[in-house]
Design an enzyme around this catalytic site. Structure first.
Site, PDB file in Angstrom:
ATOM      1  CB  THR A  89       6.373   7.291   3.884  1.00 54.40           C
ATOM      2  OG1 THR A  89       6.885   7.971   2.753  1.00 54.40           O
ATOM      3  CG2 THR A  89       4.923   7.612   4.055  1.00 54.40           C
TER       4      THR A  89
ATOM      5  CE  LYS B 189       6.122  -4.534  -0.598  1.00 57.62           C
ATOM      6  NZ  LYS B 189       5.632  -3.276  -0.201  1.00 57.62           N
TER       7      LYS B 189
ATOM      8  CB  VAL C 189       1.010  -8.871   4.074  1.00 61.34           C
ATOM      9  CG1 VAL C 189      -0.145  -9.209   3.134  1.00 61.34           C
ATOM     10  CG2 VAL C 189       2.238  -9.696   3.734  1.00 61.34           C
TER      11      VAL C 189
ATOM     12  N   GLY D 130      -0.469  -3.431   4.888  1.00 61.01           N
ATOM     13  CA  GLY D 130      -0.273  -2.163   5.624  1.00 61.01           C
ATOM     14  C   GLY D 130      -0.847  -2.239   7.021  1.00 61.01           C
TER      15      GLY D 130
ATOM     16  CB  ILE E 223      -5.163  -5.100   6.930  1.00 62.77           C
ATOM     17  CG1 ILE E 223      -5.733  -4.041   6.005  1.00 62.77           C
ATOM     18  CG2 ILE E 223      -6.169  -6.202   7.210  1.00 62.77           C
ATOM     19  CD1 ILE E 223      -6.081  -4.576   4.616  1.00 62.77           C
TER      20      ILE E 223
ATOM     21  N   GLY F 192       0.308  10.562  -7.783  1.00 65.74           N
ATOM     22  CA  GLY F 192       1.107   9.938  -6.725  1.00 65.74           C
ATOM     23  C   GLY F 192       0.537   8.624  -6.210  1.00 65.74           C
TER      24      GLY F 192
ATOM     25  CD  GLU G 215       6.465   3.814  -5.843  1.00 68.36           C
ATOM     26  OE1 GLU G 215       7.374   4.623  -6.084  1.00 68.36           O
ATOM     27  OE2 GLU G 215       6.087   3.521  -4.695  1.00 68.36           O
TER      28      GLU G 215
ATOM     29  CE  LYS H 252       2.077  -5.658  -0.300  1.00 67.99           C
ATOM     30  NZ  LYS H 252       1.329  -4.557  -0.915  1.00 67.99           N
TER      31      LYS H 252
HETATM   32  N1  HSE Z   1       2.849  -0.530  -3.468  1.00 71.94           N
HETATM   33  C1  HSE Z   1       1.977  -1.165  -2.557  1.00 71.94           C
HETATM   34  C2  HSE Z   1       0.534  -1.035  -3.026  1.00 71.94           C
HETATM   35  C3  HSE Z   1       2.025  -0.617  -1.164  1.00 71.94           C
HETATM   36  O1  HSE Z   1       0.263  -0.373  -4.015  1.00 71.94           O
HETATM   37  O2  HSE Z   1      -0.326  -1.606  -2.374  1.00 71.94           O
HETATM   38  C4  HSE Z   1       3.112  -1.150  -0.307  1.00 71.94           C
HETATM   39  O3  HSE Z   1       3.018  -2.530  -0.138  1.00 71.94           O
END
Ligand code: HSE
Length: 434
Positions: free
Chosen positions: A12, A102, A129, A131, A133, A184, A187, A202
């Site tokens: 992705t 991370k 950390v 995404g 931002i 979705g 996970e 993070k």
């Molecule tokens: N699994 C993470 C979240 C995203 O739900 O924020 C990737 O760091």
């Protein structure tokens, strides 16, 4: 000269990163100097939507991190191994590294940064950390003048989504988790998110930057959100709180009896007063509140995951490295710090801007006034979302109008006609609606 990128992983975030690199138009000019040299994937001949030459794809990831032509290795395969070994090998071969990993940085940051410092190369991790931002660069650079007192974040989108839905629906954790998995948002194995492991990774990274020291991940206290019930959320609501999974790093004030300079590092569900800036961060969004001296509070908000946002952070790291490489080889000002553009931007005249409007009219209280107002707006193509007579102000009627999105010029022409109408006393307020 182009800077050659060796991309590890085309999932992705890898695909999102390649998409940005392959379409530099309208972005910073430095992007035109970045070239995808090789992409390491598990199955090179798998059909893909990404328009990329099959010649750059290889299943031999080691060959990328050792390739003398590659300047920057971008690690987006995730997981601990082989990501850690590939990063270390890239460093050993003098490649700068960009990673979104991370888990690797929180566990092996010590080993990785020691190796990188010895080699004099950069390991960049803006995407690890929050995404999209920007939080790593601010902590490393923009906020560098501050003594940081605390970093408090909602850094896991999955748990924030679950808690937000539990709050909106009065539903229990397991019920919302199952639905989030179906949609979705969570996970199939949700442990890393719901038990707070992802947030702890993070937090370790953020704290290390904010407080300029290495952090042992096992020293981060961690509780997940599985214990939060619908009843707790209902009580929080009644008492004026929102329940959020917070990642908190805080400098403890040394005292006379205990002068040790220590940090608190904790991830746990928390009652957050509704007036607190983090209480209104909902759904999959992330936010990080930094408190420092002298800046006070500063908050960073945005999408903490997803192809586009995460790739945005990855590419900004690549650009930072490319800018350094460029100034090392060319006698030019730093491409990201200097002002590179020379042309003037075209600005839309206000008359052509589309906006919604709120207007308040004072009119005579007589038949047909609302009809005439509506007709004037209609004559100029101004569509009304609502029109209400709110009562009397003195001996005049007060009429309030909110429009749909309209061209400002048309709205003003309609107002001119309205001003000249018999029955309209004044138009005391005129404001734009977002
Ligand atoms: N699994 C993470 C979240 C995203 O739900 O924020 C990737 O760091």
């Amino acid at each position: 000269m182009a800077y050659k990128i060796g991309l590890l992983g085309l999932g992705t975030v890898g695909t999102g990163t390649a998409e940005i690199l392959l379409s530099p138009e309208g972005r910073h000019p430095l992007l035109q100097e970045l070239e995808i040299h090789k992409v390491g994937v598990r199955t090179p001949d798998k059909p893909r939507t990404l328009q990329i030459s099959p010649d750059v794809l290889t299943a031999d990831l080691e060959s990328i991190v050792t390739d003398p032509a590659v300047d920057i290795v971008v690690e987006l395969i995730g997981g601990l191994e082989p990501a850690r070994s590939l990063i270390l090998k890239a460093i050993a071969h003098g490649k700068h590294v960009v990673t979104a990993n991370k888990a690797v940085i929180a566990r092996y940051g010590d080993e990785i940064f020691t190796a990188a410092n010895e080699k004099g190369i950069y390991v960049m991790l803006e995407a690890a950390v929050g995404g999209g931002i920007p939080i790593i660069s601010p902590l490393k650079q923009s906020l560098g003048a501050n003594r940081i007192q605390s970093v408090t974040g909602i850094v896991n989108g999955t748990t924030n989504y679950i808690l937000t839905r539990m709050t909106a629906e009065g539903a229990d954790f397991s019920e919302v988790l199952a639905d989030a998995q179906r949609l979705g948002y969570a996970e199939a194995d949700p442990t890393a998110d719901v038990d707070g492991f992802d947030a702890a990774d993070k937090l370790a990274i953020l704290a290390s930057l904010a407080f300029a020291g290495r952090i042992k991940l096992e020293e981060v206290y961690r509780e997940g959100i599985g214990q939060v019930s619908a009843a707790d959320i209902a009580y929080a609501e009644k008492l004026g709180f929102a329940i959020k999974l917070l990642a908190i790093a805080k400098r403890e004030q040394p005292t006379g009896t205990d002068p040790t300079d220590r940090l608190q590092l904790r991830v746990h569900p928390t009652f957050v007063p509704k007036t607190h800036p983090l209480a209104s961060i909902n759904g999959v969004y992330n936010a990080i509140l930094v408190e420092g001296e002298p800046i006070g509070q500063v908050m960073f908000y945005g999408r903490g995951a997803g192809a586009g946002p995460t790739a945005s952070a990855v590419v900004s790291d690549i650009m930072n490295i490319a800018a350094i490489l460029k100034t090392e080889t060319e006698p030019i000002p730093h491409p990201l710090l200097s002002c590179a553009h020379q042309h003037y931007c075209a600005i839309a005249p206000m008359d052509e801007v589309m906006a919604r409007f709120y207007a308040r009219f004072l009119t005579k209280d007589e038949p047909g006034v609302i009809g005439k107002l509506g007709t004037c707006f209609g004559n100029h193509g101004v569509s009304l979302e609502s029109i209400v007579q709110t009562g009397m102000r003195g001996d005049l009627s007060e009429i309030v109008v909110v429009t749909h999105d309209v061209r400002e010029g048309n709205f003003r022409e309609a107002l001119e006609d309205i001003r000249n109408l018999e029955g309209i006393a004044s138009i005391p307020s005129l404001l734009r609606v977002l």
